[in-house]
Design a protein around this motif. Sequence first.
Motif, mmCIF file in Angstrom:
data_model
loop_
_atom_site.group_PDB
_atom_site.id
_atom_site.type_symbol
_atom_site.label_atom_id
_atom_site.label_comp_id
_atom_site.label_asym_id
_atom_site.label_seq_id
_atom_site.Cartn_x
_atom_site.Cartn_y
_atom_site.Cartn_z
ATOM 1 N N ASP A 51 31.903 38.376 -10.269
ATOM 2 C CA ASP A 51 32.268 39.753 -9.948
ATOM 3 C C ASP A 51 33.014 39.735 -8.605
ATOM 4 N N GLU A 52 34.337 39.854 -8.697
ATOM 5 C CA GLU A 52 35.174 39.659 -7.513
ATOM 6 C C GLU A 52 34.886 40.673 -6.412
ATOM 7 N N GLN A 53 34.541 41.911 -6.826
ATOM 8 C CA GLN A 53 34.294 42.935 -5.810
ATOM 9 C C GLN A 53 33.091 42.577 -4.940
ATOM 10 N N VAL A 54 32.084 41.973 -5.567
ATOM 11 C CA VAL A 54 30.891 41.571 -4.804
ATOM 12 C C VAL A 54 31.281 40.522 -3.766
ATOM 13 N N ARG A 57 33.807 40.898 3.587
ATOM 14 C CA ARG A 57 34.103 41.988 4.529
ATOM 15 C C ARG A 57 32.925 42.244 5.461
ATOM 16 N N ARG A 58 31.729 42.179 4.901
ATOM 17 C CA ARG A 58 30.543 42.439 5.747
ATOM 18 C C ARG A 58 30.411 41.376 6.839
ATOM 19 N N TYR A 59 30.666 40.129 6.493
ATOM 20 C CA TYR A 59 30.625 39.087 7.533
ATOM 21 C C TYR A 59 31.694 39.350 8.588
ATOM 22 N N ILE A 77 27.639 34.568 0.127
ATOM 23 C CA ILE A 77 28.892 35.216 -0.270
ATOM 24 C C ILE A 77 29.058 35.204 -1.785
ATOM 25 N N ILE A 78 28.725 34.107 -2.414
ATOM 26 C CA ILE A 78 29.105 33.957 -3.821
ATOM 27 C C ILE A 78 27.932 34.011 -4.808
ATOM 28 N N ALA A 79 26.710 33.718 -4.362
ATOM 29 C CA ALA A 79 25.604 33.568 -5.334
ATOM 30 C C ALA A 79 25.388 34.808 -6.199
ATOM 31 N N GLU A 80 25.215 35.956 -5.555
ATOM 32 C CA GLU A 80 24.866 37.159 -6.327
ATOM 33 C C GLU A 80 26.063 37.724 -7.087
ATOM 34 N N ALA A 81 27.251 37.220 -6.809
ATOM 35 C CA ALA A 81 28.439 37.664 -7.548
ATOM 36 C C ALA A 81 28.542 36.962 -8.898
ATOM 37 N N GLY A 82 27.739 35.939 -9.119
ATOM 38 C CA GLY A 82 27.867 35.124 -10.318
ATOM 39 C C GLY A 82 26.785 35.369 -11.360
ATOM 40 N N VAL A 83 27.193 35.351 -12.600
ATOM 41 C CA VAL A 83 26.272 35.456 -13.745
ATOM 42 C C VAL A 83 26.695 34.382 -14.736
ATOM 43 N N THR A 84 25.731 33.690 -15.341
ATOM 44 C CA THR A 84 26.087 32.767 -16.424
ATOM 45 C C THR A 84 25.635 33.368 -17.753
ATOM 46 N N LEU A 85 26.557 33.401 -18.706
ATOM 47 C CA LEU A 85 26.234 33.906 -20.042
ATOM 48 C C LEU A 85 26.036 32.730 -20.988
ATOM 49 N N TYR A 86 24.947 32.760 -21.725
ATOM 50 C CA TYR A 86 24.643 31.721 -22.712
ATOM 51 C C TYR A 86 24.412 32.380 -24.064
#
Length: 441
Positions: A37-40, A46-48, A294-303
């Motif tokens: 999710d690029e916005q996340v 931006r917050r950093y 920065i990146i962990a919560e922006a990612g989801v894996t679909l199985y």
Amino acid sequence: MAFPFPLTVNPAGHLVIGGVDALELAEQFGTPLYVVDEQVVRDRCRRYREALEPVGGLAVYAAKAFWTGGMAQVVRSEGLGADVSSEAEWRLAMLAGLDASRLVLHGNNKSPAELRLAAEGGVGRIVVDSLWELDELERVAASSGARKVPVLLRLLPDIRAGAHGSIQTGHRHSKFGIPIEGGQAREAVRRCLGSARLDLRGYHVHIGSQILSLEPYRQAARVVAGFAIEMARQLDAPCYEVDMGGGLGVRYVAGDEPPAIEDLIGALAETLEGAFTAAGMEMPLLIVEPGRSIIAEAGVTLYRVGAIKRLAGGEIVCAVDGGMSDNPRVALYQARYTAVLARDPYGTPAEAVEIAGRLCESGDVLVDGAALPEVRPGDVVALLTTGAYHHSMASNYNGLPKPAVVTVREGQARLWVRRERFEDQYACDALVQTLGANRSL
Ligand SMILES: *Cc1c(COP(=O)(O)O)cnc(C)c1O
């Protein structure tokens, strides 16, 4: 059921990521699929940046967490630098147009070629990890004719922090950093000051990862400031920059409550400022190196779920079409995750199930005791918080291709990395290449 953070669903009740229905993503791009999710990501960058603005600090994204062309572009456009630890990570940063002066080179055993690439490429800082490396760098700098090479010394402060032994990097038995204890760090400072090739800019520390409290950071900041002040007094060593590393934790399961980015920066700035001001020194430039946060919560894996079986002991095992090849973190660190059923994330949980991978290892389990509505073969399961250290740690074990990466934003999905094919997996295999030239594989 309990989530680490709120999820979005559409009127059909399906999981939505970045405005796109997760079931449609699985259908269109296949599974397993990494979704970002690029916005996340942009919000975190931006917050950093904004938190560091008042102190004039710099955030450099830790590339090893997740590094693709698309990610590098986002990092550049959000105004962050990058922390890289190999030639490939460096080259990708340069390709994406990041400014070399905003790059930090890391590693506890950098090759002479990597040191040269960075020194000649105008790197912002090389974080030196040992006395041996200091000599190597001196040699490289002498033969390259590059300007004085900017150096941060990575200190080993003897602090234990981080969610698992394998991601604790600041304790006295760690392989990283130059021990303060015993005088090695002081010796490193002395050698830098005596060198015509090295430009000592300051100090670095990175105490671990998935850290859920601010106290270890304050402690580390006090140790670094204390050392810098001592070196200024004893050796007249300057300290223009202090790099406090990364490590801020994220939410994997309900109950994970990491400090806010703003509070981390506030605590670091306050502790450092207090110590340096009290010593009559100027506050150095504060650098941080966030990766996971920065990146962990922006990612989801679909199985996609395939075989479902009930064991003799009564447990239900649902096998998915990926596993430890796309997510080695469970096997490495006993990591815990939240799984949801993409067609009904908020559905009432039925009997708990074990979500297992498809690889030939008994330890290939993604979630033990997942609380999902009744799972059927063909269902899509989404594993949350998989943006960091998944794609970058993926392997081809069992011959599985590395999954595709798709980015979603405002209802649009874009392919960042396509799924590997047989040809990609065996591109370096000499025999396959010879055979392939003679007959169709
Ligand atoms: C891994 C690493 C980081 C990033 O750590 P996160 O926990 O992902 O924030 C930063 N600096 C160094 C030196 C690292 O090794």
